[in-house]
Scaffold this active site. Sequence first.
Site, short mmCIF file in Angstrom:
data_model
loop_
_atom_site.label_atom_id
_atom_site.label_comp_id
_atom_site.label_asym_id
_atom_site.label_seq_id
_atom_site.Cartn_x
_atom_site.Cartn_y
_atom_site.Cartn_z
CG ASN A 1 -6.68 -0.84 1.41
OD1 ASN A 1 -5.99 -0.49 0.46
ND2 ASN A 1 -6.15 -1.23 2.56
CB CYS B 1 -0.96 0.00 1.19
SG CYS B 1 -2.05 -1.42 1.18
CG HIS C 1 -3.21 3.46 1.93
ND1 HIS C 1 -3.84 3.01 0.78
CD2 HIS C 1 -3.19 2.40 2.79
CE1 HIS C 1 -4.18 1.74 0.94
NE2 HIS C 1 -3.80 1.35 2.15
O1 UT7 Z 1 -3.45 -1.00 3.71
C1 UT7 Z 1 -3.38 -1.47 5.03
C2 UT7 Z 1 -4.34 -2.60 5.06
N1 UT7 Z 1 -4.92 -2.98 6.27
C3 UT7 Z 1 -5.58 -2.18 7.13
O2 UT7 Z 1 -5.64 -1.00 7.05
C4 UT7 Z 1 -6.32 -2.89 8.22
C5 UT7 Z 1 -6.35 -2.15 9.50
N2 UT7 Z 1 -7.28 -2.81 10.41
C6 UT7 Z 1 -8.61 -2.63 10.30
O3 UT7 Z 1 -9.07 -1.90 9.44
C7 UT7 Z 1 -9.50 -3.29 11.32
O4 UT7 Z 1 -8.70 -3.99 12.24
C8 UT7 Z 1 -10.54 -4.26 10.71
C9 UT7 Z 1 -11.59 -3.48 9.97
C10 UT7 Z 1 -9.86 -5.26 9.77
C11 UT7 Z 1 -11.22 -5.02 11.83
O5 UT7 Z 1 -11.83 -4.12 12.72
P1 UT7 Z 1 -11.60 -4.26 14.29
O6 UT7 Z 1 -12.41 -3.23 14.91
O7 UT7 Z 1 -10.12 -4.23 14.54
O8 UT7 Z 1 -12.20 -5.67 14.57
P2 UT7 Z 1 -11.51 -6.93 15.27
O9 UT7 Z 1 -10.60 -7.62 14.33
O10 UT7 Z 1 -11.00 -6.52 16.62
O11 UT7 Z 1 -12.77 -7.80 15.53
C12 UT7 Z 1 -13.81 -7.41 16.44
C13 UT7 Z 1 -14.95 -8.40 16.31
C14 UT7 Z 1 -14.50 -9.85 16.37
O12 UT7 Z 1 -15.51 -10.58 17.03
P3 UT7 Z 1 -15.38 -10.99 18.57
O13 UT7 Z 1 -14.13 -11.78 18.65
O14 UT7 Z 1 -15.30 -9.66 19.29
O15 UT7 Z 1 -16.62 -11.73 18.79
C15 UT7 Z 1 -14.41 -10.26 14.93
O16 UT7 Z 1 -14.60 -11.65 14.76
O17 UT7 Z 1 -15.55 -8.24 15.03
C16 UT7 Z 1 -15.56 -9.50 14.35
N3 UT7 Z 1 -15.42 -9.24 12.93
C17 UT7 Z 1 -16.47 -9.01 12.15
N4 UT7 Z 1 -17.80 -8.95 12.39
C18 UT7 Z 1 -18.61 -8.69 11.37
C19 UT7 Z 1 -14.28 -9.17 12.20
N5 UT7 Z 1 -14.58 -8.90 10.92
C20 UT7 Z 1 -15.94 -8.80 10.86
C21 UT7 Z 1 -16.84 -8.54 9.83
N6 UT7 Z 1 -18.16 -8.49 10.13
N7 UT7 Z 1 -16.44 -8.33 8.57
#
Ligand code: UT7
Length: 336
Positions: free
Chosen positions: A286, A117, A256
């Site tokens: 993204n 990225c 980005h």
């Molecule tokens: O170019 C660089 C590329 N990458 C990035 O920029 C990624 C940066 N990170 C992020 O954008 C975020 O971490 C995400 C959007 C990927 C995830 O958001 P988060 O707030 O960090 O969620 P998390 O991974 O902490 O997950 C929280 C909860 C989990 O459930 P439990 O364990 O609390 O029950 C996940 O299983 O949300 C759940 N979860 C979802 N629920 C519904 C994870 N993905 C999803 C989803 N829909 N798509």
Amino acid sequence: MNKEQTITGIIRGTGACVPKRVLDNNEIAGFVDTSDEWIQERTGVKRRRIVESETTVSMASEAGRQALEEAGVLPEEVEMILVATGSADRVFPCTACQVQEALGAVGAVGFDLNAACSGFLFAYNTAQAYISAGIYRTILVIGSESLSRLVDWTDRGTCILFGDGAGAVLLRAEQGRNYRPAAHSDGKGGPALTGPGAVTRIRSIDGDSSKTKTEYITMNGKDVFQFAVRKVPQVIQEVLDENELSAEDIDWFVLHQANARIVDSVARRLRLDIEKFPMNLQEYGNTSSASIPILLNELNRKGVLREGQKLVLAGFGAGLSWGASILEWKSGSKTK
Ligand code: UT7
């Protein structure tokens, strides 16, 4: 520090190309356990484009063609084509050589550059280095991605984020201030965000076809998020300090487009108005190395960018890698 006028690359044209096929959050919720509400709240993304007939090369070529057209530059005048991509159609020939052929830029040398990225930013810096060294005067810099082909569409933690597309800028050597960039890599952090191996074997040398692997993008979202919200404000401050500017001197921060919460957090940490941080990730997700030039093209074509305005571009992502660069927008003398 170099405040005096010298030779630098000025953006004289921009372009962008995204696939026709729109994939919205509700459609994704039809095949993985997620919802439009969750995706919008956690990322800001509403929909993204994904390739069907388009390719990394075809989108890159179209974006490049638009940038040349706006700049009033003929393909034969281009001396170098740099394509940032982490999702090339082929390992070789490189995307840039295929773009050269598609555009008829017969005199240009071309190569690809992969910094995920951060790729467009690093390619832009590379082009600036060639220009300020007096080696080339006309360079096409492109970011193009077909990440939908690398995404695991059963993994809700990653498949909701990414989209496909390409953006381009045409740089011409002109009198101007040469801003120093700031850029970093941290290979130790690499496992937080990985893509598939570049080579997939149909049959290995010892005849064992079980060694063939299907791999996808893997990501520790929390780690990448933490990395981004810590490092991006730091590197923006670094590039400002390096060039003896303050955040108030900057009109637009073109980051980005990974996640709206990351952009919000960067603006907050720098104590800046979020209005200075344009976003279009709602529409495209993204798009990795394509996100900055797609956004730049949008701002340019909408007439948002004004003569003399100062922009900070900031990229970050797999590697880990991150960086920021400063540029001055020149619009008045663009050839129409
Ligand atoms: O170019 C660089 C590329 N990458 C990035 O920029 C990624 C940066 N990170 C992020 O954008 C975020 O971490 C995400 C959007 C990927 C995830 O958001 P988060 O707030 O960090 O969620 P998390 O991974 O902490 O997950 C929280 C909860 C989990 O459930 P439990 O364990 O609390 O029950 C996940 O299983 O949300 C759940 N979860 C979802 N629920 C519904 C994870 N993905 C999803 C989803 N829909 N798509």
